[in-house]
Design a protein around this motif. Structure first.
Motif, PDB file in Angstrom:
ATOM      1  N   ILE B   4      37.001  41.435  34.799  1.00 29.17           N
ATOM      2  CA  ILE B   4      38.070  41.199  35.781  1.00 29.17           C
ATOM      3  C   ILE B   4      38.302  39.695  35.922  1.00 29.17           C
ATOM      4  CG2 ILE B   4      38.812  41.528  38.193  1.00 29.17           C
ATOM      5  CD1 ILE B   4      38.459  44.148  36.677  1.00 29.17           C
ATOM      6  N   TRP B  85      48.424  42.785  36.957  1.00 28.37           N
ATOM      7  CA  TRP B  85      48.562  44.194  37.353  1.00 28.37           C
ATOM      8  C   TRP B  85      49.712  44.849  36.592  1.00 28.37           C
ATOM      9  CZ3 TRP B  85      52.635  46.936  39.350  1.00 28.37           C
ATOM     10  CH2 TRP B  85      52.330  48.248  39.765  1.00 28.37           C
ATOM     11  N   GLU B  88      48.729  45.745  33.178  1.00 26.45           N
ATOM     12  CA  GLU B  88      47.851  46.907  33.239  1.00 26.45           C
ATOM     13  C   GLU B  88      48.689  48.182  33.446  1.00 26.45           C
ATOM     14  OE1 GLU B  88      44.609  46.067  35.967  1.00 26.45           O
ATOM     15  OE2 GLU B  88      44.090  48.214  35.966  1.00 26.45           O
ATOM     16  N   ASP B  93      45.019  47.277  29.006  1.00 32.43           N
ATOM     17  CA  ASP B  93      43.857  47.290  29.891  1.00 32.43           C
ATOM     18  C   ASP B  93      42.949  46.083  29.707  1.00 32.43           C
ATOM     19  OD1 ASP B  93      44.363  49.487  31.345  1.00 32.43           O
ATOM     20  OD2 ASP B  93      43.320  50.875  30.001  1.00 32.43           O
ATOM     21  N   ILE B 133      47.856  53.602  39.156  1.00 34.40           N
ATOM     22  CA  ILE B 133      47.607  52.355  39.896  1.00 34.40           C
ATOM     23  C   ILE B 133      48.824  51.890  40.696  1.00 34.40           C
ATOM     24  CG2 ILE B 133      45.814  51.617  38.273  1.00 34.40           C
ATOM     25  CD1 ILE B 133      47.843  49.518  37.202  1.00 34.40           C
ATOM     26  N   TYR B 219      43.915  43.930  45.063  1.00 35.41           N
ATOM     27  CA  TYR B 219      43.672  44.968  44.055  1.00 35.41           C
ATOM     28  C   TYR B 219      42.529  44.539  43.131  1.00 35.41           C
ATOM     29  CZ  TYR B 219      44.661  47.823  39.875  1.00 35.41           C
ATOM     30  OH  TYR B 219      44.558  48.651  38.794  1.00 35.41           O
ATOM     31  N   TYR B 220      42.610  43.292  42.653  1.00 36.84           N
ATOM     32  CA  TYR B 220      41.567  42.825  41.729  1.00 36.84           C
ATOM     33  C   TYR B 220      40.262  42.496  42.439  1.00 36.84           C
ATOM     34  CZ  TYR B 220      44.649  43.171  37.821  1.00 36.84           C
ATOM     35  OH  TYR B 220      45.453  43.699  36.848  1.00 36.84           O
ATOM     36  N   LYS B 223      38.562  45.745  42.521  1.00 40.38           N
ATOM     37  CA  LYS B 223      38.062  46.066  41.178  1.00 40.38           C
ATOM     38  C   LYS B 223      36.799  45.265  40.869  1.00 40.38           C
ATOM     39  CE  LYS B 223      40.750  48.333  38.200  1.00 40.38           C
ATOM     40  NZ  LYS B 223      41.478  48.621  36.997  1.00 40.38           N
ATOM     41  N   TYR B 224      36.873  43.973  41.213  1.00 35.82           N
ATOM     42  CA  TYR B 224      35.758  43.073  40.936  1.00 35.82           C
ATOM     43  C   TYR B 224      34.515  43.531  41.690  1.00 35.82           C
ATOM     44  CZ  TYR B 224      33.774  38.409  39.861  1.00 35.82           C
ATOM     45  OH  TYR B 224      33.032  37.366  39.387  1.00 35.82           O
ATOM     46  N   TYR B 227      35.093  48.778  42.797  1.00 33.84           N
ATOM     47  CA  TYR B 227      35.869  49.930  43.254  1.00 33.84           C
ATOM     48  C   TYR B 227      36.764  50.395  42.122  1.00 33.84           C
ATOM     49  CZ  TYR B 227      34.345  49.033  48.045  1.00 33.84           C
ATOM     50  OH  TYR B 227      33.594  48.879  49.168  1.00 33.84           O
ATOM     51  N   GLU B 228      36.998  51.715  42.041  1.00 37.01           N
ATOM     52  CA  GLU B 228      37.761  52.212  40.904  1.00 37.01           C
ATOM     53  C   GLU B 228      39.084  52.850  41.272  1.00 37.01           C
ATOM     54  OE1 GLU B 228      34.705  54.563  39.215  1.00 37.01           O
ATOM     55  OE2 GLU B 228      33.779  52.806  38.279  1.00 37.01           O
TER      56      GLU B 228
END
Lengths: 594, 261
Positions: B4, B85, B88, B93, B133, B219-220, B223-224, B227-228
């Protein structure tokens, strides 16, 4: 740059915070959220850690950071900046008791904020709740021309001794110490225990001591403190304090929430009786004291003279205006105190960062002090640095003139954050300050010593009882419409001859500024030769006014000025500052008492 | 596995592996940019009307589905996050964010250049829209108190108090990073999220004031932190208000007057 300053002026940095307390806060919130501890139990806990509920919203809290003697360091200012942006509203608030407050923080973010504070030596511990609150010290302490000695080491030692001390974890109610530096810079008479330094000669030696005042305090019922004894030797300072706190702990009212401050105990029993008990208790304290019961007093060595003198320069009018009301000579020749007037104590994160940089460059003690006027003071500034300092402060909006004048009104947070508030005293304070500055009243020498204090309810966090002009918020029907109003008081003052203000009349919020200006114009036409505003007020209170004789006659004129037309003619006059909505008086339970 | 966050040193060690995208305005790019970086201002990405147009934007600057991409900007990572984003969303990805802003990169003494870098157009960009997403207004409007979703407002506190989408909670974007990095460490982020009862098994939808930049950063951040199940409501509060959907306001306090700004 910094080598100009002698190392030894620097304030010692104390570690007020404790890392393990962050974890216990985290754990208690977890238990509370899981329903394992009751609301009341949790409330007591969080208040002990300075988390005070926000206005009419359960999710948020105010965090009050304890700043003993008001001393903050540059890294702490920077940390306050980043924490306020991340978890609060991007600015912090300086309180009248030299605390720093951050508002509208999620209760669940409290551990994260506390962690950030502890890392730089700060704590919120015992800044709320039934404990010994922040130790207030005159910001002039150590540099005041009139002080007999520097009380800062005593105040810091008090803070160290009492923080987390079992003596004061569960008092009937909060307890406040105020240290004065001299008779003038002196809030000793409005505290539970106020301390004024004095010296006397004994066998050819100078002995340090204090005048100890007990039982004062502001609130819905306010009291001026009374003197315990003529001279309390410095070695009896701590035993006296412990005696007073033990008595309060034992005898204070723990049932009636509205009468549990120590001043009610003193008042009900009579001061002489209370005094007797204190002196007796002190004997017991002295007879049973342990080696741990000792203040750690380290005098700070200071130079007596600055190295560089002021060179004449072509000062702008703005600079002169600022210099006249924001800069004061220290007793150490060549050094100056530079006061920073905020808007009712609010300072943005960016300004805090700039302040940190300025402190590093210009303050000989590499620290800044919060003031009871909700501002800051940078001390140990070399006279030759003043123009440069002014320039840097003004570039970030921190060189507002009038710091020590009528324009620097004091106001609590009011409806911006407090459950008890009825009116938006905070915004009113800002409006007053702006208006009076526009009128240049900071430059009016006749108004020297005049203070304006505003509270959003009768509870006196804005200290309306000690303002030359004081106002406290309420709601009343005016022309059949519910209206935000202020009760107006005159004649309050601090110092050795402290006096509580006297209520004059009730004024709609939107008329307060007019009334203040009216008071000034009445004074100008009524004054005796060279008489100051405050002296004229004294005459009125004594019924010795010129054409307007007394409070009664003054009231009539003020009431006339305060009149507003019907709501269908000018609806705005019936709204509070900062709101377009019809005024309602919403309040919830206060949080001071746990 | 995809990273990330890429730190400056890691990037400099693997310069040939990554396409570096500068998401700032073109003028800023021209005044100096990170070595090897190509320019793709956020505005160009936002102008594209649909995934096909978006794919064309990326293809034309030489980015395809499988390329490893690092994005940076100079406003706290928010612009970069929104570009990342988007990439993605249309099917690449392998996109990461640079851990620092351009200013920080420069102040750390890492290499910058003025030369305008162009890549050859990519042969193709196969659009594989990742709808999982993206959150739409309808989707957000269906959120209720009980459906195991958390709506996260990334704006600053005063804006949130003023008005927000019903059920939203607030973590200001300023709580996500620090002076050294656009995002705090995963451990720090997890600790903060855990305190706020934002559990990893919940679906989290982020939004902010206008076009999904600050919320892109959130959002990131999520993720970092590991969290999925995260969605971005890309059109955010600006669209929400325009659609006149319900909002929650807090009028019992005059909190704006407490601000020194």
């Amino acid at each position: 740059m910094k080598q100009r300053f002698k190392e030894h002026i620097k304030q010692d940095k104390e570690e007020w915070g404790l890392p393990e307390e962050v974890e216990s806060i985290e754990e208690m919130i977890r238990l509370y959220r899981a329903g394992k501890i009751s609301d009341n139990e949790f409330r007591r806990f969080r208040l002990q850690y300075g988390a005070y509920g926000a206005r009419l919203n359960q999710d948020f809290t105010m965090m009050r950071i304890k700043v003993p003697a008001g001393i903050l360091f540059p890294d702490q200012l920077r940390r306050l900046a980043s924490l306020s942006e991340a978890f609060s509203i991007g600015s912090v608030h300086v309180s009248t008791r030299q605390n720093i407050q951050m508002h509208w923080i999620y209760l669940d973010d409290v551990p994260e904020v506390e962690r950030g504070l502890v890392e730089v030596g700060l704590t919120t511990r015992e800044s709320c709740g039934n404990t010994i609150r922040n130790i207030v010290v005159s910001p002039f302490a150590g540099v005041c021309k009139k002080e007999p000695f520097d009380v800062t080491p005593y105040a810091k030692a008090f803070a160290k001794f009492f923080l987390r001390n079992t003596l004061n974890q569960n008092l009937p109610r909060k307890f406040k110490f105020n240290f004065a530096c001299c008779e003038e810079h002196n809030l000793s008479k409005i505290a539970d225990m106020g301390l004024v330094p004095i010296t006397k000669e004994e066998n050819g030696k100078i002995v340090r001591g204090f005048r100890v005042y007990l039982g004062g305090g502001l609130g819905p019922a306010s009291f001026i403190a009374e003197l315990l004894e003529e001279f309390t030797n410095e070695d009896q300072l701590l035993p006296t304090a412990i005696a007073v706190i033990r008595l309060f702990d034992r005898l204070g009212d723990r049932i009636n929430m509205h009468r549990n401050r120590m001043r009610y105990l003193v008042h009900d029993m009579g001061f002489n009786k209370f005094k007797e008990l204190v002196l007796k208790e002190r004997e017991i304290v002295n007879a049973t004291k342990s080696i741990y019961m000792k203040l750690d007093i380290k005098d700070i060595e200071k130079p007596t003279k600055g190295l560089i003198s002021i060179k004449p320069f072509n000062a702008s009018n703005e600079y002169k205006r600022w210099f006249n009301t924001n800069v004061v000579e220290q007793k150490q020749q060549g050094y100056y105190l530079v006061f920073i007037s905020l808007q009712m104590g609010d300072i943005s994160a960016n300004q805090l960062r700039e302040l940190a940089r300025v402190v590093e460059e210009f303050s000989g003690e590499n620290a800044i002090i919060t003031t009871p006027q909700q501002g800051f003071v940078i001390r140990w500034v070399l006279g030759s640095d003043l123009p440069k300092l002014y320039k840097q402060l003004s570039s970030v909006g921190l060189a507002k003139p009038g710091a020590l004048s009528i324009t620097s009104a004091v106001a609590c947070v009011g409806t911006t954050s407090c459950n008890l508030a009825i009116t938006n005293s905070h915004r009113l304070g800002k409006e007053i300050q702006q208006r009076l500055l526009e009128k240049g009243l900071d430059k009016d020498k006749d108004l020297e010593g005049v203070t304006i204090h505003i509270s959003g309810c009768p509870n006196s966090c804005g200290q309306h009882m000690i303002g030359t002009l004081g106002f406290y918020g309420g709601a009343s029907r005016v022309n059949n419409t519910l209206t935000p109003t202020y009760n107006m008081l005159i004649g309050g003052r601090i110092g050795e001859d402290a006096r509580l203000g006297r209520v004059i009349t009730r004024v709609p919020a939107k008329r307060v500024i007019d009334v203040i200006l009216k008071m000034i114009s009445i004074y100008k036409s009524e004054r005796n030769d060279k008489e100051k505003f405050t002296q004229w007020i004294d005459r009125i209170l004594e019924g010795r006014g010129s054409n307007i004789k007394d409070v009664e006659e003054l009231r009539k004129i003020i009431e006339e000025e305060a009149k507003i037309p019907d709501a269908d003619i000018d609806a705005d006059l019936y709204l509070d500052y900062g709101s377009d909505n019809k005024f309602t008086a919403k309040t919830a339970r206060g949080e001071c008492a746990a | 596995m995809r990273k990330i966050i890429i730190k400056p040193k890691e990037l400099l060690n693997k310069l040939d592996e990554y396409i570096i995208i500068d998401a700032r305005k073109e003028d800023e790019y021209k005044e100096g940019h990170i070595i090897n970086a190509i320019s793709l201002p956020l505005a160009r990405v936002l102008d594209a009307k649909d995934p096909n147009e978006l794919a064309e934007v990326f293809r034309s600057v030489g980015v395809s589905n499988d390329d490893k991409v690092v994005v940076y900007d100079d406003i706290f990572g928010a612009i970069a996050a929104r570009v990342a984003w988007t990439l993605e969303y249309i099917g690449n990805d392998n996109v990461s964010l640079l851990s620092v802003t351009f200013s920080k990169w420069k102040s750390m003494g890492y290499k910058v250049e003025k030369r305008i870098r162009k890549r050859k157009e990519a042969k193709k960009f196969i659009v594989r829209v990742n709808d999982a997403i993206l959150a739409t207004a309808d989707y957000v409007n269906a959120i209720s108190k009980t459906n195991n979703k958390i709506l996260l407002d990334s704006r600053e506190r005063l804006n949130y108090l003023d008005a927000h989408i019903p059920h939203a909670i607030n973590i200001s974007w300023r709580a996500l990073g620090n002076e050294d990095s656009i995002l705090k460490s995963p451990e720090e982020l997890r600790r903060m999220l855990k305190n706020r009862k934002i559990d990893r098994d919940k679906e989290i939808i982020t939004y902010c004031g206008s076009v999904g930049t600050l919320s892109g950063l959130a959002y990131y951040a999520l993720k970092y932190a590991g969290y999925e199940n995260i969605k971005l409501y890309a059109k955010s509060f600006k669209e929400w208000k325009a659609l006149q959907l319900p909002i929650e306001e807090f009028k019992n306090a005059t909190y704006w007057d407490l601000s020194a700004e």
